[in-house]
Design an enzyme around this catalytic site. Structure first.
Site, short mmCIF file in Angstrom:
data_model
loop_
_atom_site.label_atom_id
_atom_site.label_comp_id
_atom_site.label_asym_id
_atom_site.label_seq_id
_atom_site.Cartn_x
_atom_site.Cartn_y
_atom_site.Cartn_z
N CYS A 1 -44.07 -24.70 -16.63
CA CYS A 1 -45.42 -24.29 -16.21
C CYS A 1 -45.39 -23.71 -14.79
CB CYS A 1 -46.33 -25.50 -16.25
SG CYS A 1 -45.89 -26.67 -14.97
N CYS B 1 -43.09 -33.30 -20.81
CA CYS B 1 -43.75 -32.15 -21.44
C CYS B 1 -42.81 -31.32 -22.31
CB CYS B 1 -44.36 -31.25 -20.37
SG CYS B 1 -43.10 -30.60 -19.27
N CYS C 1 -43.76 -32.18 -12.95
CA CYS C 1 -43.17 -30.84 -13.08
C CYS C 1 -42.14 -30.60 -11.99
CB CYS C 1 -44.26 -29.78 -13.00
SG CYS C 1 -45.66 -30.09 -14.08
N ASP D 1 -40.61 -29.20 -21.25
CA ASP D 1 -40.21 -27.95 -20.61
C ASP D 1 -38.77 -28.03 -20.11
OD1 ASP D 1 -42.61 -26.87 -21.17
OD2 ASP D 1 -43.49 -27.22 -19.21
FE1 FES Z 1 -43.94 -29.09 -18.11
FE2 FES Z 1 -45.10 -28.61 -15.81
S1 FES Z 1 -46.09 -29.12 -17.67
S2 FES Z 1 -43.00 -28.65 -16.22
#
Ligand code: FES
Length: 142
Positions: A60, A35, A104, A37
């Site tokens: 998230c 993702c 995640c 992140d």
């Molecule tokens: Fe990226 Fe959860 S969607 S860490």
């Protein structure tokens, strides 16, 4: 059944150990290949024991909850115990995560490992490189 357990919601809305340790002994930053992140983990280490841990994330709610739980699970533990912590154990401690959010939880596990590796590198401590994932680790793509 609710999508998220009460424990996930608790750690998401009241995350533990959020922040920065200015004089950290090890810092690990990891990006989630799935993702994009980012998670950053700071460790204070004394006599091979993690005396303090903090995290920051652009992630998230599931990333926040799993990191919060993971920091609680490694605080006061030895480095070896922290390295054995898996994202699955963290998810279980939170009474589960939806399957599509398991990726995640990998952020916390990998950021802890990266912070320990940084601690080893800073202190010239020898380690087995296989203990630490490279950036292209297979489960980042789960
Ligand atoms: Fe990226 Fe959860 S969607 S860490």
């Amino acid at each position: 059944m609710a999508l998220y357990s009460e424990k996930v919601m608790d750690h998401f809305t009241h995350p533990r150990n959020v922040g920065i340790i200015e004089d950290a002994d090890g810092v690990g930053e990891i990006g989630n290949a799935k993702c994009g992140d980012i998670m950053k983990m700071y460790l204070k280490v004394e006599d091979n024991v993690i005396t303090d841990v903090k995290f920051e994330t652009f992630g998230c709610g599931s990333a926040i909850a799993t990191s919060s739980m993971a920091t609680e699970m490694i605080k006061g533990k030895s480095i070896d115990e922290a390295l054995r912590l898996t994202n699955k154990a963290v998810a279980e401690a939170l009474d589960g995560l939806p399957a599509h959010k398991m990726h995640c939880s990998v952020l916390a596990e990998e950021a802890i490992k990266a912070a320990v590796k940084d601690y080893y590198d800073r202190n010239g401590i020898a380690y087995d490189k296989r203990q630490f994932p490279d950036e292209d680790c297979p489960h980042c793509h789960e």
